[in-house]
Design an enzyme around this catalytic site. Structure first.
Site, PDB file in Angstrom:
ATOM      1  N   GLU A 105      15.102  -2.015  -5.062  1.00 13.64           N
ATOM      2  CA  GLU A 105      14.582  -2.024  -6.419  1.00 13.64           C
ATOM      3  C   GLU A 105      15.079  -0.790  -7.156  1.00 13.64           C
ATOM      4  OE1 GLU A 105      10.268  -4.326  -6.476  1.00 13.64           O
ATOM      5  OE2 GLU A 105      10.340  -2.156  -6.723  1.00 13.64           O
ATOM      6  N   GLY A 120       0.797  -1.218   0.000  1.00 13.52           N
ATOM      7  CA  GLY A 120       0.000   0.000   0.000  1.00 13.52           C
ATOM      8  C   GLY A 120       0.828   1.265   0.000  1.00 13.52           C
ATOM      9  N   GLY A 121       2.046   1.177  -0.532  1.00 19.64           N
ATOM     10  CA  GLY A 121       2.899   2.360  -0.586  1.00 19.64           C
ATOM     11  C   GLY A 121       3.698   2.606   0.674  1.00 19.64           C
ATOM     12  N   ARG A 139      -6.573  -9.086  -2.018  1.00 18.66           N
ATOM     13  CA  ARG A 139      -7.835  -8.617  -1.435  1.00 18.66           C
ATOM     14  C   ARG A 139      -8.570  -7.791  -2.479  1.00 18.66           C
ATOM     15  NH1 ARG A 139      -6.323  -3.382  -1.088  1.00 18.66           N
ATOM     16  NH2 ARG A 139      -4.187  -2.899  -0.458  1.00 18.66           N
ATOM     17  N   VAL A 166      -9.573  -0.645  -2.915  1.00 24.22           N
ATOM     18  CA  VAL A 166     -10.401   0.553  -2.758  1.00 24.22           C
ATOM     19  C   VAL A 166     -11.005   0.959  -4.099  1.00 24.22           C
ATOM     20  CG1 VAL A 166     -10.392   2.998  -2.094  1.00 24.22           C
ATOM     21  CG2 VAL A 166      -8.998   1.359  -0.811  1.00 24.22           C
ATOM     22  N   GLU A 200       0.029  -5.522  -9.530  1.00 23.72           N
ATOM     23  CA  GLU A 200       0.460  -4.149  -9.773  1.00 23.72           C
ATOM     24  C   GLU A 200       1.774  -4.119 -10.547  1.00 23.72           C
ATOM     25  OE1 GLU A 200       0.266  -1.688  -6.336  1.00 23.72           O
ATOM     26  OE2 GLU A 200      -1.845  -2.164  -5.994  1.00 23.72           O
ATOM     27  N   GLU A 215       4.046  -5.768  -7.102  1.00 26.91           N
ATOM     28  CA  GLU A 215       3.452  -6.483  -5.973  1.00 26.91           C
ATOM     29  C   GLU A 215       2.057  -6.954  -6.336  1.00 26.91           C
ATOM     30  OE1 GLU A 215       3.112  -3.931  -2.575  1.00 26.91           O
ATOM     31  OE2 GLU A 215       1.587  -2.656  -3.474  1.00 26.91           O
TER      32      GLU A 215
END
Length: 447
Positions: free
Chosen positions: A198, A162-163, A290, A293, A273, A286
């Site tokens: 990375e 999630g960043g 789930r 949003v 992603e 990644e």
């Protein structure tokens, strides 16, 4: 599957309850001290108090959730997003209690939740990954790895997502200083101090693919989303499909997501992603195991109800459509409306919503867990609502989004509405010419 406990709050809890009721399932809501009067509590068939306001003592308390399921006769748990949705330990506790977890297997959550292991799974599936390293334990290992990868690099927490847990590093001196801090941050946030490197791609777009997989081994995608408008790697605006994406690139990136899902034996809804370089190369970064949003924009362009499909899959039923039955119909954009003050570096602004007038009209959908008079709590995420606008083409979707923002009235707390209004008028947004660092370059004084 007969009765679903919704282990979440706010708009996603409302969304799941509606989908479950449409499927003929009963629902159990849960709530903390702060959420006793939540909209989802009122919509569910049954509601159970699970603890104090702090998330650690309520929505992150898996034992309390298991007990709530037992006491109400629930036979399934839907985790939504955030909280326990990507915690393998919680999924195992639910399974051990005899509950159906609406999500992938515990082993899949573990693999894809470990970013280094996920990269290896992608390699095995023939999916390109961002050049990087394995886990680095000390400064010497990190420096050697960075020399191989090439600066600038990103220090990333293996258990992050999630960043979160990401630090940009431009030189060896910065790396030597940043590594211990990154490890400490990862340990505090994720109880795991493993980090890796990375390559930091300049001017990259964030493209993600929505997939579904069922117990028969069928894997399909519902095309991609562009989530490049980000503030500190947190998404503000998302759209589907990705604007200006060549047909060959679209086909390749969606196929790559399906291959990876098959490689790891995926089950349920997930998002793969990628970063897309200015030259058109894409790299896996990644997988989120789930619902996301931003799932409504994928629903808007395909007509697929992703939450309903999650429930079908968890019940052992097949996906309700085949890949050749789903296509892109028009375009959609989602705006996250948060209780944050753009004039004060986006600090959260909890408080009471004294007014909440929501927009409407053709192609306009608003997902929210609140009504006027509700309080935005300091204990949880600051999102008030998601405004989703769609149309037969991108220009129409954006025009409807601008009109929706003109109609939206939120009073009682500062919000990000003014930022969204500005962004939708930016030439780069209109042209679809943004990247993950674009917003930071546009508004460095406020971010």
């Amino acid at each position: 599957m007969r009765r679903v406990l919704v282990a979440n709050r706010g708009e996603i809890a409302v969304r799941i309850i509606r989908a479950a009721h449409a499927a003929g399932l009963e629902t159990v809501a849960v709530y903390s001290d702060a959420d006793e009067h939540g909209r989802w509590v009122q919509l569910a068939d049954t509601a159970v108090h699970i603890g104090k306001s702090a998330a650690a003592k309520s929505y992150l308390n898996s034992a309390a959730l298991v007990e709530a399921a037992r006491s109400t006769g629930a036979d399934a748990v839907h985790p939504g997003y955030g909280f326990l949705s990507e915690r393998a330990g919680a999924a195992k506790e639910f399974a051990d209690a005899g509950l159906t977890f609406v999500g992938p297997a515990v082993s899949t959550i573990e693999t894809m939740g470990d970013k280094a292991a996920a990269r290896e799974a992608a390699r095995r599936a023939g999916v390109p990954v961002v050049p990087g390293s394995g886990p680095v334990g000390d400064v010497d290992e990190a420096l050697a790895a960075a020399d191989d990868v090439g600066y600038p690099v990103l220090l990333k927490a293996a258990a992050g997502g999630g960043g979160r847990g990401i630090r940009p590093v431009a030189s060896a001196a910065e790396l030597a200083e940043a590594l211990p801090a990154a490890q400490a941050e990862a340990r505090a946030a994720f109880s795991d101090d493993t980090v890796y490197l990375e390559w930091a791609i300049d001017g990259a777009r964030h493209i993600e693919v929505q997939i579904l997989a069922d117990t028969a081994g069928t894997v399909v995608h519902t095309f991609e989303r562009d989530c490049s408008v980000q503030r500190r790697r947190q998404k503000l605006i998302e759209e589907a499909p990705a604007p200006g994406l060549p047909a060959r690139t679209r086909a390749d990136i969606n196929d790559a997501a399906v291959r990876l899902a098959r490689q790891v034996g995926y089950l349920g809804a997930g998002t793969v992603e990628f970063l897309l370089t200015p030259s058109g190369e894409f790299f896996f970064i990644e997988m989120n195991t789930r619902i996301q949003v931003e799932h409504p924009i994928s629903e808007a362009i395909t007509g697929v109800d992703l939450v309903s499909e999650q429930l079908r899959i968890a019940a052992g039923e097949p996906i309700s459509f085949g890949q050749d039955e789903v296509g892109i119909r028009g375009a959609a954009v989602e705006l996250r409306i948060n209780a944050e003050d753009p004039d004060n570096r986006f600090q959260p602004t909890p408080g009471t919503l004294t007014r909440l007038d929501l927009p409407g009209g053709p192609g306009v959908r608003v997902d929210t867990g609140f009504v006027a008079g509700d309080r935005i709590s300091p204990f949880y995420d600051s999102m008030i609502a998601k405004v989703i606008c769609s149309g037969p083409d991108r220009d129409t979707a954006l025009a409807r989004a601008r009109q929706a923002l003109a109609e939206l009235r939120v009073e009682g707390v500062p919000t990000t509405v003014s930022v969204h209004r500005r962004l939708l008028d930016e030439p780069d947004v209109r042209a679809g010419a943004v990247h993950t660092r674009w917003l930071e370059e546009l508004m460095p004084e406020t971010l």
